[in-house]
Write an enzyme that holds these catalytic residues in place. Structure first.
Site, short mmCIF file in Angstrom:
data_model
loop_
_atom_site.label_atom_id
_atom_site.label_comp_id
_atom_site.label_asym_id
_atom_site.label_seq_id
_atom_site.Cartn_x
_atom_site.Cartn_y
_atom_site.Cartn_z
CB THR A 1 3.90 3.56 -2.54
OG1 THR A 1 2.94 3.15 -2.97
CG2 THR A 1 3.87 3.61 -0.86
CG ASP B 1 1.23 -1.16 3.55
OD1 ASP B 1 0.80 -2.10 3.15
OD2 ASP B 1 2.23 -0.54 3.10
NE ARG C 1 5.21 2.51 5.24
CZ ARG C 1 4.56 1.83 4.29
NH1 ARG C 1 4.40 2.44 2.98
NH2 ARG C 1 3.93 0.82 4.43
CB THR D 1 4.79 0.97 -4.81
OG1 THR D 1 3.97 1.04 -3.55
CG2 THR D 1 5.96 1.21 -4.23
CB SER E 1 7.30 -4.92 1.06
OG SER E 1 6.06 -5.67 1.86
O1 DON Z 1 4.91 -0.13 1.54
C1 DON Z 1 4.41 -1.24 1.04
O2 DON Z 1 5.14 -2.26 1.29
C2 DON Z 1 3.36 -1.09 0.18
N1 DON Z 1 2.64 -0.03 0.62
C3 DON Z 1 3.88 -1.14 -1.21
C4 DON Z 1 2.65 -0.91 -2.22
C5 DON Z 1 3.01 -1.14 -3.70
O3 DON Z 1 4.18 -1.85 -4.05
C6 DON Z 1 1.92 -1.17 -4.44
N2 DON Z 1 2.48 -1.29 -5.85
N3 DON Z 1 2.26 -2.15 -6.52
#
Ligand code: DON
Length: 600
Positions: A428, A452, A130, A410, A482
């Site tokens: 992502t 986030d 991450r 993502t 998430s």
């Molecule tokens: O880490 C996360 O929860 C978000 N940055 C995920 C973003 C995501 O799934 C975008 N796609 N729809």
């Protein structure tokens, strides 16, 4: 997936005898088993208006390996690597780099993600790659002097980016488990960048859709814009996209590994780009970045073992909580998306997202009580205000109480090789095409992952999620995610590999996809095709894909006070693999986009 997912959703008794059954208490023993048959599920509702599947796509069969990813070119690369004798990690690393070329909306060098790994012998590992807040980040960096949020800064432009983790993650994963050389697994991505590839219709529409943002944020640069500077041209299906600068960046990574990105030319270009646009990431931040091997989150559900991502993602904790919340209920008997089934799932989701907002954050910075949150006794306390006759009001739901706890687009891909090693990776840039900043001279997009974080307590992020101190910004801290890359064992053997994008809806999509197979007896592909719904505590409403609920289910839920909102767009883009009883693999990719499963 669409960066406007949540804003676009406008930010959101007639009960039968068995449906009035009082909820049984969660038990601490789990002797029950999941559905045995792997037959084809038949929808059993009398309501002819319901078409419960997004499409009739059938799963892909493979006996020697399977790759399911968001783009046909990336899946092709993964299978090629497997055929060369690479293992699941080699293929996954190659797919990650290929996606960075052919799927710039979410595949990335400038983002981050999570990997869940299970080898053929059952050894487990999870890798947290991450992004991190830059060293100069501060808790209130997105607030003005009056404490109000400065709109958009965490979403678009240079200030929105965290320090990328994907390249280090791939270096770590390959270094520990890879069989082919680093040069070999990078080569397909280099080729795709330098020789180009044919855009799908969806690829073309995606790039056309961000043209004006790209020009505004990256003045004078040609990246991803057809025929720049004459900007009247639009990309079309089968146009060839060649990315020379990205090819050079990939060659540096191929030649130097980690140093090809976190030091030298690439690091210099990235830091210079940040300076140009007022971003915070420095060469020192890049040098300091390290992905982290974490202990997998492992929990039983009936006769299954769920292996999933611990914090910094909230996804694994949430998945286990939701599965265990519904475990005592006869979902199989009630049926797929019948009112009682949906009701207990919504009530589980409401409580899980309230816990997420209160407790979850980077475990290197805050104590996250994972064993407590996922324990049966704790979950039982969370059900005490459940009422069959009436929806719980989210206003009255807060994160639970844990003794001793101090408050303070993502993409997913799944790979299995012939030996049964399995990789589940979600990665992502956050929103589609991230911050829309292209690193000058290096040709890749940067993430907008800073959104986030909880940029202000109680202020929703772009997915409508709220958070608190546990997920406040701090230098070097990882923002809560998430993402829910997951592997499931049955009888001690590999059974399922699953995951999806979708921002806040990731966890509930994975939850439903697992239940559809293990409780409702769907094939993996049917489960992916099945229409989905989502509740996230706040806003207090259930969104659903058109067709997911029959009229009767909707009326029954509304009579109990549930607010339902039919979506015009879709939920999830799953890429999953199921091991069938005969040992073959069923690859299941989401028909909602270009997702493709390829086996051999
Ligand atoms: O880490 C996360 O929860 C978000 N940055 C995920 C973003 C995501 O799934 C975008 N796609 N729809």
């Amino acid at each position: 997936m669409n960066r406007l997912l949540y804003p676009a959703l406008s930010l959101l008794a007639l009960v039968s005898a068995c449906q009035t059954t009082a909820p049984r208490q969660a038990s601490t023993t789990t002797t029950s088993t999941v559905a045995q048959s792997q037959g084809v599920y038949q929808y059993r509702d009398e309501d002819p208006s319901v078409k419960p599947f997004f499409s009739d796509r059938v799963g892909t069969t493979g006996r020697n390996g399977m790759v399911a990813s968001a783009h046909p070119e990336a899946s092709r690369v993964g299978v090629e690597i497997l055929k060369m004798g690479g293992n699941a990690v080699d293929a996954a690393v190659a797919v990650q780099f290929a996606l960075a070329v052919v799927y710039p909306g979410a595949g990335n060098l400038g983002g981050g993600g999570f990997m869940v790994y299970r080898d053929a012998k059952g050894q487990l590992a999870t890798l947290d790659f991450r992004e991190k807040a830059p060293g100069k980040a501060t808790q209130n960096m997105y607030l003005d002097s009056l404490g109000n949020v400065r709109p958009g800064l965490s979403i678009s432009g240079h200030l929105a980016s965290g320090v990328p983790g994907s390249v280090d993650g791939m270096v770590q994963a390959h270094g520990r488990y890879g069989k082919l050389t680093w040069q070999q697994v990078l080569q397909p991505a280099v080729d795709l960048a330098e020789k180009g590839f044919s855009l799908t219709d969806r690829d073309a529409r995606g790039l056309n859709g961000i043209k004006y943002d790209l020009k505004k944020i990256n003045p004078g640069k040609a990246y991803f814009i057809k025929g720049n500077p004459a900007d009247t041209l639009r990309w079309g299906k089968d146009d060839r996209l060649v990315q020379a600068d990205l090819g050079q960046t990939l060659r540096r990574i191929q030649a130097q590994g980690r140093a090809g990105f976190y030091a030298g030319e690439t690091a210099r270009l990235l830091a210079t780009e940040m300076q140009r646009g007022g971003g915070l990431i420095t060469e020192q931040d890049l040098a300091d970045y390290k992905s982290v091997w974490r202990d997998p989150l492992k929990a039983t559900y009936k006769d299954l073992t769920i292996i999933t991502m611990p914090p910094t993602s909230s996804g694994g904790v949430a998945l286990v909580q939701m599965m265990r919340f519904v475990e005592p209920f006869p979902l199989r008997k009630w049926g797929w998306n019948r009112d009682s089934t949906v009701q207990v799932m919504i009530e589980a989701e409401r409580r899980v997202y309230a816990d997420r907002a209160k407790f979850l954050g980077d475990p290197d910075f805050v104590k996250v009580p994972v064993p407590e949150l996922t324990s049966y006794p704790y979950l039982k306390t969370r059900w005490t205000d459940f009422n069959w006759a009436k929806a719980t009001d989210s206003k009255n739901v807060r994160g639970g109480t844990i003794p001793g706890y101090e408050s303070l687009e993502t993409t997913h891909f799944s790979v299995v090789d012939r030996d049964g090693n399995a990789v589940s990776i979600t990665t992502t840039l956050n929103g589609g095409y991230g911050s829309r900043v292209v690193v000058g001279g290096a040709g890749f997009l940067m993430n907008n992952e800073m959104d986030d974080f909880s940029i202000k307590p109680g202020t929703p992020n772009m997915y409508g999620l709220v958070g608190n101190a546990a997920n406040a910004i701090a230098p070097g801290k990882r923002m809560l995610s998430s993402m829910t890359p997951t592997i499931i064992e049955k009888g001690g053997k590999l059974y399922m590999v699953a995951g999806t994008p979708g921002g806040s809806t990731i966890m509930t999509s994975v939850f439903q996809t697992v239940l559809n197979v293990v409780e409702h007896g769907m094939t993996m592909q049917q489960s992916v095709n099945a229409l989905k719904f989502h509740h996230q505590w706040l806003p207090d409403k259930t969104i659903f894909e058109s067709g997911a609920f029959s009229e009767r289910t909707q009326q029954a839920l509304q009579a109990r006070g549930y607010v339902l909102e039919r979506l015009t767009n879709t939920l999830g883009r799953m890429d999953c693999i199921l091991v069938r009883p005969d040992g073959s693999f069923e690859g299941a990719s989401d028909p909602r986009a270009d997702n493709t499963a390829m086996g051999y």
